[in-house]
Design a protein around this motif. Sequence first.
Motif, PDB file in Angstrom:
ATOM      1  N   PHE A 148      48.302  51.912  33.640  1.00 54.77           N
ATOM      2  CA  PHE A 148      48.457  52.022  35.087  1.00 54.77           C
ATOM      3  C   PHE A 148      47.141  52.341  35.794  1.00 54.77           C
ATOM      4  CE2 PHE A 148      52.691  51.811  33.586  1.00 54.77           C
ATOM      5  CZ  PHE A 148      53.326  51.061  34.564  1.00 54.77           C
ATOM      6  N   ALA A 149      46.099  52.615  34.994  1.00 55.44           N
ATOM      7  CA  ALA A 149      44.762  52.766  35.580  1.00 55.44           C
ATOM      8  C   ALA A 149      44.135  51.410  35.889  1.00 55.44           C
ATOM      9  CB  ALA A 149      43.857  53.545  34.630  1.00 55.44           C
ATOM     10  N   ILE A 150      44.636  50.351  35.252  1.00 55.91           N
ATOM     11  CA  ILE A 150      44.057  49.026  35.517  1.00 55.91           C
ATOM     12  C   ILE A 150      44.890  48.229  36.522  1.00 55.91           C
ATOM     13  CG2 ILE A 150      42.861  48.879  33.304  1.00 55.91           C
ATOM     14  CD1 ILE A 150      45.054  47.102  32.247  1.00 55.91           C
ATOM     15  N   LYS A 151      45.871  48.894  37.119  1.00 49.40           N
ATOM     16  CA  LYS A 151      46.647  48.234  38.175  1.00 49.40           C
ATOM     17  C   LYS A 151      45.749  47.906  39.361  1.00 49.40           C
ATOM     18  CE  LYS A 151      49.955  51.049  39.198  1.00 49.40           C
ATOM     19  NZ  LYS A 151      51.183  51.597  39.821  1.00 49.40           N
ATOM     20  N   GLU A 152      46.072  46.813  40.024  1.00 43.51           N
ATOM     21  CA  GLU A 152      45.346  46.428  41.231  1.00 43.51           C
ATOM     22  C   GLU A 152      46.321  46.397  42.406  1.00 43.51           C
ATOM     23  OE1 GLU A 152      42.534  42.933  39.826  1.00 43.51           O
ATOM     24  OE2 GLU A 152      44.485  42.883  38.848  1.00 43.51           O
ATOM     25  N   ASN A 153      45.797  46.639  43.586  1.00 43.68           N
ATOM     26  CA  ASN A 153      46.655  46.601  44.776  1.00 43.68           C
ATOM     27  C   ASN A 153      47.113  45.184  45.104  1.00 43.68           C
ATOM     28  OD1 ASN A 153      46.557  49.372  45.241  1.00 43.68           O
ATOM     29  ND2 ASN A 153      44.624  49.216  46.353  1.00 43.68           N
ATOM     30  N   PHE A 154      46.245  44.222  44.845  1.00 48.04           N
ATOM     31  CA  PHE A 154      46.573  42.832  45.174  1.00 48.04           C
ATOM     32  C   PHE A 154      46.255  41.943  43.970  1.00 48.04           C
ATOM     33  CE2 PHE A 154      45.277  44.994  49.094  1.00 48.04           C
ATOM     34  CZ  PHE A 154      46.450  44.878  49.830  1.00 48.04           C
ATOM     35  N   ALA A 155      47.059  42.082  42.939  1.00 51.11           N
ATOM     36  CA  ALA A 155      46.823  41.310  41.718  1.00 51.11           C
ATOM     37  C   ALA A 155      47.118  39.831  41.960  1.00 51.11           C
ATOM     38  CB  ALA A 155      47.704  41.838  40.591  1.00 51.11           C
ATOM     39  N   GLN A 156      46.195  38.982  41.555  1.00 48.65           N
ATOM     40  CA  GLN A 156      46.385  37.547  41.717  1.00 48.65           C
ATOM     41  C   GLN A 156      47.293  37.012  40.611  1.00 48.65           C
ATOM     42  OE1 GLN A 156      42.499  35.767  41.826  1.00 48.65           O
ATOM     43  NE2 GLN A 156      42.240  36.200  44.004  1.00 48.65           N
ATOM     44  N   ASP A 183      37.918  41.991  22.506  1.00 48.45           N
ATOM     45  CA  ASP A 183      37.844  41.212  23.750  1.00 48.45           C
ATOM     46  C   ASP A 183      38.652  41.877  24.869  1.00 48.45           C
ATOM     47  OD1 ASP A 183      36.233  39.337  22.578  1.00 48.45           O
ATOM     48  OD2 ASP A 183      37.813  37.852  22.249  1.00 48.45           O
ATOM     49  N   ILE A 184      39.829  42.394  24.515  1.00 50.74           N
ATOM     50  CA  ILE A 184      40.648  43.092  25.523  1.00 50.74           C
ATOM     51  C   ILE A 184      39.910  44.330  26.017  1.00 50.74           C
ATOM     52  CG2 ILE A 184      42.804  44.339  25.955  1.00 50.74           C
ATOM     53  CD1 ILE A 184      44.123  42.541  23.817  1.00 50.74           C
ATOM     54  N   GLY A 185      39.403  45.110  25.072  1.00 47.49           N
ATOM     55  CA  GLY A 185      38.718  46.355  25.424  1.00 47.49           C
ATOM     56  C   GLY A 185      37.523  46.144  26.334  1.00 47.49           C
ATOM     57  N   LYS A 186      36.819  45.032  26.140  1.00 40.65           N
ATOM     58  CA  LYS A 186      35.627  44.747  26.952  1.00 40.65           C
ATOM     59  C   LYS A 186      35.969  44.515  28.422  1.00 40.65           C
ATOM     60  CE  LYS A 186      32.885  42.601  23.251  1.00 40.65           C
ATOM     61  NZ  LYS A 186      32.452  41.295  22.686  1.00 40.65           N
ATOM     62  N   GLU A 187      37.203  44.099  28.681  1.00 43.41           N
ATOM     63  CA  GLU A 187      37.592  43.761  30.052  1.00 43.41           C
ATOM     64  C   GLU A 187      38.229  44.929  30.807  1.00 43.41           C
ATOM     65  OE1 GLU A 187      36.676  41.022  31.431  1.00 43.41           O
ATOM     66  OE2 GLU A 187      35.842  40.273  29.542  1.00 43.41           O
ATOM     67  N   VAL A 188      38.388  46.053  30.140  1.00 42.87           N
ATOM     68  CA  VAL A 188      38.986  47.217  30.804  1.00 42.87           C
ATOM     69  C   VAL A 188      37.911  47.900  31.648  1.00 42.87           C
ATOM     70  CG1 VAL A 188      40.106  49.454  30.451  1.00 42.87           C
ATOM     71  CG2 VAL A 188      40.677  47.515  28.966  1.00 42.87           C
ATOM     72  N   PRO A 189      38.155  48.082  32.941  1.00 45.04           N
ATOM     73  CA  PRO A 189      37.128  48.665  33.811  1.00 45.04           C
ATOM     74  C   PRO A 189      36.800  50.114  33.450  1.00 45.04           C
ATOM     75  CG  PRO A 189      39.202  48.377  34.997  1.00 45.04           C
ATOM     76  CD  PRO A 189      39.368  47.699  33.679  1.00 45.04           C
ATOM     77  N   GLU A 190      35.611  50.517  33.834  1.00 48.60           N
ATOM     78  CA  GLU A 190      35.095  51.840  33.473  1.00 48.60           C
ATOM     79  C   GLU A 190      35.999  52.967  33.966  1.00 48.60           C
ATOM     80  OE1 GLU A 190      32.471  54.269  31.470  1.00 48.60           O
ATOM     81  OE2 GLU A 190      32.421  52.082  31.549  1.00 48.60           O
ATOM     82  N   HIS A 191      36.527  52.829  35.179  1.00 46.24           N
ATOM     83  CA  HIS A 191      37.359  53.918  35.713  1.00 46.24           C
ATOM     84  C   HIS A 191      38.626  54.100  34.879  1.00 46.24           C
ATOM     85  CE1 HIS A 191      39.652  50.663  37.729  1.00 46.24           C
ATOM     86  NE2 HIS A 191      40.648  51.523  37.731  1.00 46.24           N
ATOM     87  N   ASN A 278      54.011  41.859  37.352  1.00 44.09           N
ATOM     88  CA  ASN A 278      54.912  43.006  37.533  1.00 44.09           C
ATOM     89  C   ASN A 278      54.177  44.333  37.361  1.00 44.09           C
ATOM     90  OD1 ASN A 278      57.135  41.397  38.024  1.00 44.09           O
ATOM     91  ND2 ASN A 278      57.800  41.357  35.894  1.00 44.09           N
ATOM     92  N   LEU A 279      53.169  44.325  36.499  1.00 42.90           N
ATOM     93  CA  LEU A 279      52.384  45.536  36.266  1.00 42.90           C
ATOM     94  C   LEU A 279      51.254  45.700  37.277  1.00 42.90           C
ATOM     95  CD1 LEU A 279      52.119  45.271  32.374  1.00 42.90           C
ATOM     96  CD2 LEU A 279      53.354  47.045  33.626  1.00 42.90           C
ATOM     97  N   GLY A 280      51.035  44.670  38.091  1.00 43.67           N
ATOM     98  CA  GLY A 280      49.948  44.735  39.066  1.00 43.67           C
ATOM     99  C   GLY A 280      48.594  44.436  38.460  1.00 43.67           C
ATOM    100  N   ILE A 281      48.581  43.580  37.431  1.00 42.38           N
ATOM    101  CA  ILE A 281      47.328  43.234  36.755  1.00 42.38           C
ATOM    102  C   ILE A 281      47.079  41.736  36.933  1.00 42.38           C
ATOM    103  CG2 ILE A 281      46.078  43.220  34.556  1.00 42.38           C
ATOM    104  CD1 ILE A 281      48.062  45.413  33.619  1.00 42.38           C
ATOM    105  N   GLY A 282      45.922  41.393  37.472  1.00 43.96           N
ATOM    106  CA  GLY A 282      45.611  39.980  37.685  1.00 43.96           C
ATOM    107  C   GLY A 282      44.332  39.550  36.995  1.00 43.96           C
ATOM    108  N   VAL A 283      44.003  40.189  35.889  1.00 43.76           N
ATOM    109  CA  VAL A 283      42.743  39.906  35.194  1.00 43.76           C
ATOM    110  C   VAL A 283      42.990  38.874  34.095  1.00 43.76           C
ATOM    111  CG1 VAL A 283      40.788  40.901  33.943  1.00 43.76           C
ATOM    112  CG2 VAL A 283      42.008  42.275  35.650  1.00 43.76           C
ATOM    113  N   LYS A 284      42.524  37.663  34.335  1.00 41.47           N
ATOM    114  CA  LYS A 284      42.741  36.584  33.370  1.00 41.47           C
ATOM    115  C   LYS A 284      42.112  36.903  32.018  1.00 41.47           C
ATOM    116  CE  LYS A 284      40.491  32.590  33.411  1.00 41.47           C
ATOM    117  NZ  LYS A 284      40.027  31.240  33.787  1.00 41.47           N
ATOM    118  N   ALA A 285      40.928  37.508  32.062  1.00 44.18           N
ATOM    119  CA  ALA A 285      40.209  37.800  30.821  1.00 44.18           C
ATOM    120  C   ALA A 285      40.940  38.829  29.955  1.00 44.18           C
ATOM    121  CB  ALA A 285      38.798  38.293  31.137  1.00 44.18           C
ATOM    122  N   LEU A 286      41.860  39.588  30.549  1.00 43.40           N
ATOM    123  CA  LEU A 286      42.713  40.490  29.766  1.00 43.40           C
ATOM    124  C   LEU A 286      43.914  39.739  29.204  1.00 43.40           C
ATOM    125  CD1 LEU A 286      43.012  43.836  31.791  1.00 43.40           C
ATOM    126  CD2 LEU A 286      42.230  43.607  29.444  1.00 43.40           C
ATOM    127  N   ALA A 287      44.473  38.856  30.013  1.00 43.22           N
ATOM    128  CA  ALA A 287      45.692  38.144  29.618  1.00 43.22           C
ATOM    129  C   ALA A 287      45.451  37.185  28.458  1.00 43.22           C
ATOM    130  CB  ALA A 287      46.261  37.387  30.815  1.00 43.22           C
TER     131      ALA A 287
END
Length: 315
Positions: A148-156, A183-191, A278-287
């Motif tokens: 839930f730390a990688i959730k985005e307000n406006f996930a594409q 590869d997944i870990g590399k795409e997780v933002p620092e925050h 549904n989770l509010g995640i729109g990061v293709k590089a994670l998916a």
Amino acid sequence: MIQKLDKVQKERIKRLEPALKQAAKRGDLQTAKSIIVDLQSIYLPKGHDAKLMMAKNRLFESAMEAGKLDFAERGLIGVRQRVNNRTRVYLEASSLLAICYLRQSDLVKAEPIIQEVLSNDQVIKSQPKREEFRKQIITRFDQEGALFAIKENFAQKLDPKEIQDEAGILIASSKSEEDLFEDIGKEVPEHAINILLRIDEFSKNLLPSAERLKLPPPKQAIQTKQVGKTIFSSVKRVLYKSLCDKESDIYQAWYKQGMGAILNKYSIGIAVSEAFINLGIGVKALAVPVIALIMKFGIEIYCDQYAPTDIMGMR
């Protein structure tokens, strides 16, 4: 005064409680509510308040899985108010409430509840069982907090065909499972990594030193590959319903026609894209690496190895 249940009531409970467990797992809140009404009509007149509260924990767990966090929060607070704080039901309600706050990205509210859960030496008398519970619940807190730390307000919205095709390219490149976790870990933002570290460190620092030393140090939790494993494990609660429910279209297609039918229809890409939205995640590089791992494991192994555990199932 607690009265004995008669044979008919016991038979009804034997049918209702497993159904409630499954409803909670699926996030089927309406079914869970209906079952609770039936259980309440049995338990309340007989004075079985503790059993009813245990069932209500399942109800509020299903509410969380359905995304009804406010309803779950109010209900779990209510359970905690009604049961003795030295009971397993209270401990489980507290654990669920902490998860509820993590899903709301509210660490300020979550941390005191986490502290209460991990500082409780009274409920689980057996030290090995208590240590195992704490180990599992810290892992769950880490997963929930990171996700839930990688959730985005406006996930594409993600394109299912595009992400599944790219996952196929990853597999064709002979990447190992460990590479894909990396590869997944590399795409997780620092925050998000900082939040994961905060939760893991906070939780483990609450444990007695001897117990803490048996667990991986917090710094290990934020190593890239481990972060990838944490994120992959955390999305399973949403994905499992789509991929592994034996009544789901994807599972039925796989069972009857094999993996090829699923891949041809881009079913995994669709399931992952919907789960991420549904989770509010729109990061293709994670998916993409998430899909690649599922394809690499295969539905059967994924569903077997990544079945989500529930709090009440940790007894």
